[in-house]
Design a protein around this motif. Structure first.
Motif, PDB file in Angstrom:
ATOM      1  N   ALA A  58      18.639   5.162  53.305  1.00  9.63           N
ATOM      2  CA  ALA A  58      20.029   4.771  53.500  1.00  9.63           C
ATOM      3  C   ALA A  58      20.712   4.756  52.137  1.00  9.63           C
ATOM      4  CB  ALA A  58      20.091   3.389  54.124  1.00  9.63           C
ATOM      5  N   ASP A  59      22.027   4.836  52.147  1.00 12.13           N
ATOM      6  CA  ASP A  59      22.768   4.766  50.879  1.00 12.13           C
ATOM      7  C   ASP A  59      24.214   4.414  51.182  1.00 12.13           C
ATOM      8  OD1 ASP A  59      22.970   4.906  48.125  1.00 12.13           O
ATOM      9  OD2 ASP A  59      23.527   7.017  48.115  1.00 12.13           O
ATOM     10  N   VAL A 136      26.827  10.547  56.837  1.00 11.45           N
ATOM     11  CA  VAL A 136      27.603   9.320  57.047  1.00 11.45           C
ATOM     12  C   VAL A 136      29.033   9.543  56.563  1.00 11.45           C
ATOM     13  CG1 VAL A 136      25.571   7.838  56.818  1.00 11.45           C
ATOM     14  CG2 VAL A 136      27.034   8.213  54.822  1.00 11.45           C
ATOM     15  N   HIS A 155      38.816   5.316  60.820  1.00  9.84           N
ATOM     16  CA  HIS A 155      37.513   5.656  61.395  1.00  9.84           C
ATOM     17  C   HIS A 155      37.464   7.072  61.965  1.00  9.84           C
ATOM     18  CE1 HIS A 155      34.539   5.403  64.742  1.00  9.84           C
ATOM     19  NE2 HIS A 155      33.851   4.709  63.856  1.00  9.84           N
ATOM     20  N   TYR A 159      35.716  10.967  60.747  1.00 12.42           N
ATOM     21  CA  TYR A 159      34.882  11.884  61.534  1.00 12.42           C
ATOM     22  C   TYR A 159      35.504  13.281  61.619  1.00 12.42           C
ATOM     23  CZ  TYR A 159      31.220   8.658  62.969  1.00 12.42           C
ATOM     24  OH  TYR A 159      30.129   7.819  62.979  1.00 12.42           O
ATOM     25  N   SER A 230      27.733   5.427  66.557  1.00  8.83           N
ATOM     26  CA  SER A 230      27.580   4.950  67.931  1.00  8.83           C
ATOM     27  C   SER A 230      28.910   4.607  68.599  1.00  8.83           C
ATOM     28  CB  SER A 230      26.625   3.764  67.985  1.00  8.83           C
ATOM     29  OG  SER A 230      27.023   2.788  67.071  1.00  8.83           O
ATOM     30  N   SER A 231      30.016   4.706  67.882  1.00  8.13           N
ATOM     31  CA  SER A 231      31.324   4.596  68.520  1.00  8.13           C
ATOM     32  C   SER A 231      31.540   5.857  69.364  1.00  8.13           C
ATOM     33  CB  SER A 231      32.407   4.539  67.442  1.00  8.13           C
ATOM     34  OG  SER A 231      32.392   5.743  66.688  1.00  8.13           O
ATOM     35  N   ILE A 338      31.628  -0.116  60.945  1.00 14.43           N
ATOM     36  CA  ILE A 338      30.576   0.361  61.839  1.00 14.43           C
ATOM     37  C   ILE A 338      30.796  -0.223  63.239  1.00 14.43           C
ATOM     38  CG2 ILE A 338      28.118   0.642  62.195  1.00 14.43           C
ATOM     39  CD1 ILE A 338      27.637   0.271  59.293  1.00 14.43           C
ATOM     40  N   GLN A 339      31.465   0.540  64.084  1.00 16.89           N
ATOM     41  CA  GLN A 339      31.729   0.057  65.437  1.00 16.89           C
ATOM     42  C   GLN A 339      30.415  -0.257  66.156  1.00 16.89           C
ATOM     43  OE1 GLN A 339      34.969  -0.402  66.569  1.00 16.89           O
ATOM     44  NE2 GLN A 339      33.957  -1.508  68.205  1.00 16.89           N
TER      45      GLN A 339
HETATM   46  C1  LIG Z   1      20.778   2.794  61.885  1.00 19.03           C
HETATM   47  C2  LIG Z   1      22.003   3.078  61.082  1.00 19.03           C
HETATM   48  C3  LIG Z   1      21.873   3.464  59.744  1.00 19.03           C
HETATM   49  C4  LIG Z   1      22.982   3.736  58.966  1.00 19.03           C
HETATM   50  N1  LIG Z   1      22.817   4.084  57.674  1.00 19.03           N
HETATM   51  C5  LIG Z   1      23.921   4.256  56.900  1.00 19.03           C
HETATM   52  C6  LIG Z   1      23.819   4.530  55.523  1.00 19.03           C
HETATM   53  O1  LIG Z   1      22.739   4.607  54.975  1.00 19.03           O
HETATM   54  N2  LIG Z   1      24.948   4.669  54.812  1.00 19.03           N
HETATM   55  C7  LIG Z   1      26.203   4.587  55.364  1.00 19.03           C
HETATM   56  O2  LIG Z   1      27.196   4.753  54.656  1.00 19.03           O
HETATM   57  N3  LIG Z   1      26.325   4.373  56.684  1.00 19.03           N
HETATM   58  C8  LIG Z   1      25.228   4.173  57.438  1.00 19.03           C
HETATM   59  N4  LIG Z   1      25.381   3.895  58.765  1.00 19.03           N
HETATM   60  C9  LIG Z   1      26.731   3.940  59.328  1.00 19.03           C
HETATM   61  C10 LIG Z   1      26.931   5.176  60.165  1.00 19.03           C
HETATM   62  O3  LIG Z   1      26.588   6.347  59.496  1.00 19.03           O
HETATM   63  C11 LIG Z   1      28.375   5.324  60.621  1.00 19.03           C
HETATM   64  O4  LIG Z   1      29.227   5.581  59.538  1.00 19.03           O
HETATM   65  C12 LIG Z   1      28.823   4.104  61.228  1.00 19.03           C
HETATM   66  O5  LIG Z   1      27.888   3.773  62.233  1.00 19.03           O
HETATM   67  C13 LIG Z   1      30.246   4.235  61.770  1.00 19.03           C
HETATM   68  O6  LIG Z   1      30.236   5.009  62.872  1.00 19.03           O
HETATM   69  P1  LIG Z   1      30.297   4.356  64.301  1.00 19.03           P
HETATM   70  O7  LIG Z   1      31.456   3.455  64.275  1.00 19.03           O
HETATM   71  O8  LIG Z   1      30.431   5.566  65.174  1.00 19.03           O
HETATM   72  O9  LIG Z   1      29.021   3.646  64.527  1.00 19.03           O
HETATM   73  C14 LIG Z   1      24.272   3.618  59.545  1.00 19.03           C
HETATM   74  C15 LIG Z   1      24.418   3.214  60.878  1.00 19.03           C
HETATM   75  C16 LIG Z   1      23.312   2.939  61.648  1.00 19.03           C
HETATM   76  C17 LIG Z   1      23.538   2.493  63.057  1.00 19.03           C
END
Ligand SMILES: Cc1cc2nc3c(=O)[nH]c(=O)nc-3n(C[C@H](O)[C@H](O)[C@H](O)COP(=O)(O)O)c2cc1C
Length: 450
Positions: A58-59, A136, A155, A159, A230-231, A338-339
């Motif tokens: 992760a980062d 990401v 958000h 994407y 996951s949004s 992160i939704q």
């Molecule tokens: C298991 C997991 C690991 C993630 N690892 C990172 C990460 O290392 N760096 C980062 O900037 N975002 C990370 N994220 C965030 C996602 O890449 C994404 O940007 C975030 O979930 C927003 O999108 P969403 O609203 O569709 O979930 C992670 C999310 C999850 C669920």
């Protein structure tokens, strides 16, 4: 997936703390050695001994300054700060191993695709095809400020940029150089055949990249594509682009629904839906007896830094949790961060209070914590694999390197006894070990467009 066994990633970060804040002070913990190359080469050797597909890094960009509107708690408690860039660890870890893969997180919001394509082609060459790109879009406001791009994009806009970013990368990786473009003909002095190297002529909303790619084709060409959105918008992106998806849902039912949804969306893009691999997180706490495992879990819980956890979660959901009453239920909110983390804890009948969320999230944030003997942990893995239908797990660390060494020494032999885990690696590349082929599937949109 081509083969019948569980796939494993170690989920880690080139930082003191990743998702179990406070663990660095646990007796014997080596998290503070994250700056030491030998720590990482040893991690790589252990993961390969345990048949892991990869180490997943992760980062993040920016600092967790949402909690209390203050950056000091993140700095004081090492909440993903300080951290170093993971990509530079990969050559050393690849040198120490033969088959282990390396997933490197990079942001499509703060990189340029021409530059990033070059970095991953280089990594794919130096690892002989063992690298993955975790895509990401970055969620911390402070990253945007530091990178001089003003306000964080919203958000869905992030994407949109990510989609175009990937189109540019795919064109560079897949379409620019033919496999036989490099001829290395000493007599004629011709190293490459220009007729087999094409411009990509990308002219889009965010990027203008004429190409061609500056690197010759690497073993995998496109690195294995990992994604974790996951949004709704994140799912749409994952269904189109991801080969491996990180699942962050709190119950088996939610995981099942997520997997079914993503497969359906992938099929709508003309992809073979079975080609997507799903990896939930798991936090294994294992010992030879149940009593010892419980005691270990208890001592881990004692080391959890609750304020640090709230600092981390505030950044995840972009809500200052210091302002909420600990007994307040988490309402459903729309966040620009992160939704998926919000969705894991809010909505429906299962709303959590702030206090419950912080306690649960103390060990590994949103993933199930499995405490028990090697047999009990293997039972749980077998259940998720056979009954829930996931392809493998991101093993989240509590103590370092104890979570990994315990898992490899105690759970791996049990999984192998049950024929649930490889004894030896099947292929040379990461994609080969995950999917039985070195290159992207022909049904992937990168190939369809090309
Ligand atoms: C298991 C997991 C690991 C993630 N690892 C990172 C990460 O290392 N760096 C980062 O900037 N975002 C990370 N994220 C965030 C996602 O890449 C994404 O940007 C975030 O979930 C927003 O999108 P969403 O609203 O569709 O979930 C992670 C999310 C999850 C669920």
């Amino acid at each position: 997936m081509p083969d019948d066994h569980v796939h494993l990633n170690l989920f880690t970060m080139n930082a003191v703390e990743h998702v179990t804040v406070g663990s660095w002070r646990y007796p014997g913990d080596q998290s503070a050695r994250y700056t030491d190359r030998e720590y990482w080469t040893e991690v790589a050797r252990t993961a390969e001994r345990g048949g892991f597909d990869g180490v997943f890094f992760a980062d993040v960009r920016g600092i967790y300054d949402v909690y209390g509107d203050d950056r000091d708690p993140a700095i004081e408690r090492a909440v993903q700060t300080p951290s170093n860039d993971p990509a530079y660890l990969v050559p050393a870890m690849a040198e120490a191993t033969d088959h282990l893969g390396f997933a490197v997180t990079k942001s499509t919001s703060y990189n340029h695709p021409y530059q990033l394509a070059r970095e991953f082609s280089t990594l794919d060459h130096v690892t002989d095809g063992r690298v993955a790109f975790n895509v990401v879009t970055s969620y911390l406001e402070s990253a945007a400020a530091n990178l001089g791009v003003g306000d964080r994009m919203d958000h869905d806009e992030r994407y949109d940029r990510a989609e175009e970013f990937m189109d540019v990368c795919y064109a560079l990786w897949e379409d620019s150089w033919d496999d036989d473009a490099v001829v290395r003909d000493r007599d004629s002095g011709r190293y490459s055949n220009p007729e087999k190297v094409r411009a990509i002529d990308h002219d889009g909303e965010h990027f203008r990249v004429p190409g061609p790619h500056g690197c010759e084709p690497s073993p995998q060409r496109t690195p294995v594509v990992y994604q974790a959105g996951s949004s709704d918008r994140g799912r749409a992106f994952a269904a189109k682009n991801a080969e491996a998806v990180f699942v962050s849902q709190p119950t088996p039912e939610k995981v099942e629904a997520y997997v079914a949804d993503l497969r359906e969306r992938a099929a709508a893009h003309g992809r073979d839906p079975d080609e997507l691999a799903f990896f939930p997180g798991i936090v294994p706490i294992v010992a030879p007896t149940e009593a010892l495992a419980e005691a270990k879990a208890e001592s881990y819980r004692d080391a959890v830094d609750v304020e640090g956890v709230l600092t981390l979660l505030s950044g995840f959901v972009d809500v200052d949790l210091s302002e909420l009453d600990p007994d307040q239920r988490i309402e459903h909110i729309e966040t620009d961060a992160i939704q998926g983390t919000v969705n894991a804890f809010a909505g429906g009948e299962s709303d959590w209070t702030v206090r419950e969320m912080a306690e649960f999230a103390g060990l590994g944030t949103t993933s199930p914590v499995v405490v028990g003997t090697p047999e009990q942990v293997a039972d749980e893995i077998e259940y998720w694999y056979r009954d829930v239908g996931v392809d493998g797990f991101n093993v989240k660390e509590v103590a370092r390197p104890e979570t990994l060494t315990d898992f490899v020494d105690l759970v791996v032999p049990e999984l192998r006894d049950r024929d649930l885990l490889r004894e030896t690696y099947e292929a040379d590349t990461l994609r080969g070990n995950l999917f039985g082929r070195d290159r992207l599937s022909d049904t992937h949109p990168a190939k369809q467009d090309g």
